[in-house]
Design a protein around this motif. Structure first.
Motif, PDB file in Angstrom:
ATOM      1  N   UNK A   1      -9.067  10.530  -0.078  1.00 30.34           N
ATOM      2  CA  UNK A   1      -7.649  10.651   0.283  1.00 30.34           C
ATOM      3  C   UNK A   1      -6.970   9.288   0.276  1.00 30.34           C
ATOM      4  N   UNK A   2      -5.740   9.263  -0.212  1.00 28.04           N
ATOM      5  CA  UNK A   2      -5.003   8.005  -0.320  1.00 28.04           C
ATOM      6  C   UNK A   2      -4.734   7.363   1.036  1.00 28.04           C
ATOM      7  N   UNK A   3      -4.527   8.196   2.056  1.00 30.66           N
ATOM      8  CA  UNK A   3      -4.218   7.640   3.369  1.00 30.66           C
ATOM      9  C   UNK A   3      -5.398   6.876   3.946  1.00 30.66           C
ATOM     10  N   UNK A   4      -6.611   7.320   3.669  1.00 27.05           N
ATOM     11  CA  UNK A   4      -7.784   6.630   4.204  1.00 27.05           C
ATOM     12  C   UNK A   4      -8.297   5.552   3.264  1.00 27.05           C
ATOM     13  N   UNK A   5      -7.838   5.555   2.023  1.00 22.51           N
ATOM     14  CA  UNK A   5      -8.279   4.564   1.044  1.00 22.51           C
ATOM     15  C   UNK A   5      -7.101   4.186   0.153  1.00 22.51           C
ATOM     16  N   UNK A   6      -6.066   3.517   0.719  1.00 16.06           N
ATOM     17  CA  UNK A   6      -4.849   3.237  -0.053  1.00 16.06           C
ATOM     18  C   UNK A   6      -5.080   2.309  -1.244  1.00 16.06           C
ATOM     19  N   UNK A   7      -6.123   1.512  -1.194  1.00 16.11           N
ATOM     20  CA  UNK A   7      -6.400   0.605  -2.310  1.00 16.11           C
ATOM     21  C   UNK A   7      -7.230   1.265  -3.396  1.00 16.11           C
TER      22      UNK A   7
ATOM     23  N   UNK B   1     -11.318   7.451  -7.661  1.00 13.43           N
ATOM     24  CA  UNK B   1     -12.196   6.596  -6.855  1.00 13.43           C
ATOM     25  C   UNK B   1     -13.674   6.726  -7.224  1.00 13.43           C
ATOM     26  N   UNK B   2     -14.001   7.524  -8.218  1.00  9.77           N
ATOM     27  CA  UNK B   2     -15.370   7.521  -8.718  1.00  9.77           C
ATOM     28  C   UNK B   2     -15.598   6.249  -9.538  1.00  9.77           C
ATOM     29  N   UNK B   3     -16.741   5.598  -9.394  1.00 10.14           N
ATOM     30  CA  UNK B   3     -16.998   4.390 -10.179  1.00 10.14           C
ATOM     31  C   UNK B   3     -17.019   4.683 -11.675  1.00 10.14           C
ATOM     32  N   UNK B   4     -16.593   3.740 -12.449  1.00 10.90           N
ATOM     33  CA  UNK B   4     -16.586   3.890 -13.897  1.00 10.90           C
ATOM     34  C   UNK B   4     -18.001   4.144 -14.407  1.00 10.90           C
TER      35      UNK B   4
ATOM     36  N   UNK C   1       0.827  -1.208   0.000  1.00  9.46           N
ATOM     37  CA  UNK C   1       0.000   0.000   0.000  1.00  9.46           C
ATOM     38  C   UNK C   1       0.855   1.248   0.000  1.00  9.46           C
ATOM     39  N   UNK C   2       1.955   1.213   0.785  1.00  9.02           N
ATOM     40  CA  UNK C   2       2.858   2.358   0.813  1.00  9.02           C
ATOM     41  C   UNK C   2       3.462   2.608  -0.557  1.00  9.02           C
ATOM     42  N   UNK C   3       3.842   1.533  -1.245  1.00 10.25           N
ATOM     43  CA  UNK C   3       4.401   1.676  -2.590  1.00 10.25           C
ATOM     44  C   UNK C   3       3.379   2.286  -3.530  1.00 10.25           C
TER      45      UNK C   3
ATOM     46  N   UNK D   1       0.850   4.300  -2.777  1.00 11.14           N
ATOM     47  CA  UNK D   1       0.686   5.713  -2.479  1.00 11.14           C
ATOM     48  C   UNK D   1       1.824   6.513  -3.087  1.00 11.14           C
ATOM     49  N   UNK D   2       3.062   6.000  -2.947  1.00 10.06           N
ATOM     50  CA  UNK D   2       4.212   6.697  -3.518  1.00 10.06           C
ATOM     51  C   UNK D   2       4.090   6.790  -5.043  1.00 10.06           C
ATOM     52  N   UNK D   3       3.677   5.663  -5.676  1.00 11.97           N
ATOM     53  CA  UNK D   3       3.589   5.622  -7.121  1.00 11.97           C
ATOM     54  C   UNK D   3       2.567   6.613  -7.647  1.00 11.97           C
ATOM     55  N   UNK D   4       1.459   6.808  -6.901  1.00 11.26           N
ATOM     56  CA  UNK D   4       0.380   7.637  -7.383  1.00 11.26           C
ATOM     57  C   UNK D   4       0.559   9.114  -7.047  1.00 11.26           C
ATOM     58  N   UNK D   5       1.647   9.480  -6.359  1.00  6.91           N
ATOM     59  CA  UNK D   5       1.863  10.888  -6.031  1.00  6.91           C
ATOM     60  C   UNK D   5       1.968  11.680  -7.330  1.00  6.91           C
ATOM     61  N   UNK D   6       1.368  12.848  -7.347  1.00  7.01           N
ATOM     62  CA  UNK D   6       1.367  13.662  -8.562  1.00  7.01           C
ATOM     63  C   UNK D   6       1.568  15.129  -8.200  1.00  7.01           C
ATOM     64  N   UNK D   7       2.128  15.861  -9.131  1.00 11.12           N
ATOM     65  CA  UNK D   7       2.305  17.296  -8.946  1.00 11.12           C
ATOM     66  C   UNK D   7       0.954  17.991  -8.927  1.00 11.12           C
ATOM     67  N   UNK D   8       0.865  19.046  -8.133  1.00 12.50           N
ATOM     68  CA  UNK D   8      -0.318  19.899  -8.149  1.00 12.50           C
ATOM     69  C   UNK D   8       0.135  21.317  -8.441  1.00 12.50           C
ATOM     70  N   UNK D   9      -0.512  21.961  -9.416  1.00 16.03           N
ATOM     71  CA  UNK D   9      -0.185  23.327  -9.773  1.00 16.03           C
ATOM     72  C   UNK D   9      -1.384  24.218  -9.440  1.00 16.03           C
ATOM     73  N   UNK D  10      -1.111  25.334  -8.827  1.00 13.86           N
ATOM     74  CA  UNK D  10      -2.186  26.251  -8.481  1.00 13.86           C
ATOM     75  C   UNK D  10      -2.165  26.584  -7.000  1.00 13.86           C
TER      76      UNK D  10
END
Length: 235
Positions: A46-52, A130-133, A5-7, A9-18
């Motif tokens: 949030x990733x911390x509360x829903x890592x999957x 996390x929105x359903x398809x 799960x930690x991996x 979260x790290x993989x999904x980190x993204x830049x935020x501009x604004x």
């Protein structure tokens, strides 16, 4: 949290501009944030509360809502509250990372008494994860940050990094509306949005029948810029 799960979260980190913060909040806005935001914020984004990154249960969030809409970057919340009041049978989610805008929206929600809204006070991309398809029947992008410098155009929402996730969560035939006063934003939208699985069905200077002019549009008009409205449909 597991190592996997930690991996993730790290993989999904993204830049935020604004911007996330602006001028000092009024006392009343601080009250709105402390008293109302937790109740209206979507849980599980949030990733911390829903890592999957499990999909949200929108039926549970909104009860008996007929369908679900999404506003990306709701600014001061005028349009979002207007649509919630106009369509009480619809569950509407607003995503906005700018704290001052969230505070303004909460004040408008109190004043209008609408109960069919939920808020994600953060990056819309995290929400779309996390929105359903196929769960969103209509989406709005009103006066997004224009990022006028050419080297910053990749930060605009109308890029594939944003549009592909949006297309995933939108139902076939769903409507995607864009309002902007920046001609080059129109150009990029017309070029990029269809690549993500949409078709352009209307564009021009006439707004939608249920449109309400926002503070950003009024500023554009005062400064001599011309609003442009685009409607796409999910193929």
């Amino acid at each position: 949290m597991s190592e996997d799960s930690q991996d993730q979260v790290q993989t999904e980190w993204r830049n935020f501009y604004g911007r996330r913060h602006g001028k000092t909040l009024r006392d009343s806005q601080r009250v709105y944030l402390s008293e109302d935001l937790a109740t209206l914020s979507l849980q599980g984004v949030d990733r911390e509360e829903n890592p999957e990154r499990l999909p949200l249960d929108l039926a549970e969030v909104f009860g008996g809502a007929r369908e679900f809409w999404l506003e990306i970057g709701f600014g001061g919340g005028e349009h979002l509250v207007h649509m919630a009041a106009s369509y009480p049978e619809i569950g509407i989610i607003g995503a906005e990372p700018f704290v001052n805008g969230v505070a303004m929206l909460l004040g408008k929600i109190r004043a209008a008494g609408v109960t069919n809204l939920a808020i994600h006070p953060g990056d819309a991309r995290d929400l779309m994860d996390v929105l359903p398809e196929g769960s969103v029947a209509k989406a709005f992008l009103n006066y997004p940050d224009p990022w006028p410098k050419r080297r910053h155009h990749r930060r605009r929402f109308v890029t594939q990094d944003h549009l592909v996730p949006l297309a995933r969560v939108m139902a076939p035939g769903a409507e995607f509306r864009i309002a902007t006063d920046i001609p080059d934003y129109v150009r990029q939208a017309v070029q990029e949005v269809p690549k993500a699985g949409f078709e352009l069905v209307a564009q021009g200077g006439e707004p939608w029948a249920d449109w309400i002019s926002t503070r950003y549009e009024q500023k554009a008009l005062r400064e001599g810029r011309v609003p442009h409205y685009l409607t796409f449909r999910r193929r």
